[in-house]
Scaffold this motif. Sequence first.
Motif: not given
Length: 528
Positions: A462-473
């Motif tokens: 379901s995804g990590p549930g938070f915005e991580d380095a991948f998402d920001l990239a």
Amino acid sequence: MEKPSTTHSKRCNNQLWLVVLASFLLCLVLLCFDFSALPEQRNGITPAIGSHYQNPTVLTQKPETLAQKGNAEEVEKEKVIADSCWGKYVYIQEIPARFNQELLDNCGSVTPGTEHNMCPYLVNDGLGPSIEDSTGVLSNGSGSWYLTNQFILEVIFHNRMKNYSCLTNDSSLASAIYIPYYAGLDLSRFLWGYGATVRDQSGFELLKLLVEKPEWKRMWGRDHFMVAGRISWDFRRKTDEESDWGSKLRFLPESDNMSMLAIESSSWNNDYAIPYPTCFHPLNQNGLSEWQEKLRRQKRDYLFSFAGAPRSDLNASLRGRIFEECQGSNNLCKLLECSYGEKGAITCNNPVNVMTVFENSVFCLQPPGDSYTRRSTFDAILAGCIPVFFHPGTAYAQYKWHLPDDFMRYSVFIPLEHVEEWRAGVVNQTLLQIPAEKVVAMREQVIRLIPRVIYADSRSESGPGFEDAFDLAVKGILERIERVRKDVREGKDPAIGFAEGDDFKYTFSKYVDKSKILNEDPPVSSVD
């Protein structure tokens, strides 16, 4: 001469009017027809969405509803509710397996530079082997710790992209085209003992393939990006001298139209830095929150620490001065010397060794490494240890998408452009002058930064549930490409500034001046 019959003429006119009336009624029926059963189209293109995307909800009126209303003028054309992925779609370009999967299949030829090969690090989708921690240093991490190699980013990123929520298999919908080329792993096979021609071969072959793709011709590659697990400088060899380092992939004309995300950017505008992979990869928010709460309760015995390997020119380097200051600090500093151990492994590659030191330190010194940047910067943040930088190229001028612009909120800057500027005791004096309440506020900022600089486990359903380095990239590169599209819409030349060099990227003065301004501002309570 006999007159024409007027009765016959009237009969013909009546028939003509009947034909006109019938035609009008037929058109009216066609206008009332409900097209909602037809496939959704946008600009004449029928979308074909990836398996992770849910089709947008379509508002339609059913035939029976129209019949009940009985008023064709009230019929509206179908409307599509705002698509949450519009402007975020990414298409993974298909490329031959020799540019990615076959590199993993033949991992024995891929060297990370310090050990025999990369094979042990490829398990768990590139996160590496899980870590058994009998010391409890990595506790409260919910099984989120792995022996992750610092040069494996392109594999980790690719596996995350496969589960990206706005992935599409229709390139016409995509705002960005991702090229899953493992450039760093490919190059590492030939960095030692091979000529320049061999190091450049794969890059030539890849670009030859890409320019023939229909996706390339849409923006001539300016919506294309790739990810490298090595520093960008490794792909910017300026000469064809056999002794010169790296490949010239990024200096090839076609590559000049693309963007590269790497663990360290160069001074060219089409290279972007994203965080080194650390060893912490939580599956969900719970694993992250547990670790953050542990750090907030952590007792710290050392004022500052340094983890690094000595250099042959130690006495003439900034690193040498740091070794001296740490060793003469009367137990204020903890030094972790990164030496080679069994089978050539470096002690600092084990996160238990590094976290043991960093978790017990208030500040962590981060001088430039073999290049401007170091993975240790992100290990420090992960440990809730306030990083101390000496050069803007180590973090401030690099990770624009991931680290806050107000860098004095989460770090200390001791600008030392030349080792001759070093003053004995400068680290002790600077850190001891920072008020205790400010230290607490800075540490909290560091702890809040953790999700922004880590790569969550790609295997979460379901995804990590938070915005991580991948998402920001991904967010950063999408915004970059949209700015290029905006220039095109406004009639500007998209080539201007796209891949130009920035000779002032690492200028000390602008960061020194900014640090003074930021120090005058009141503290803030958020990294946003």
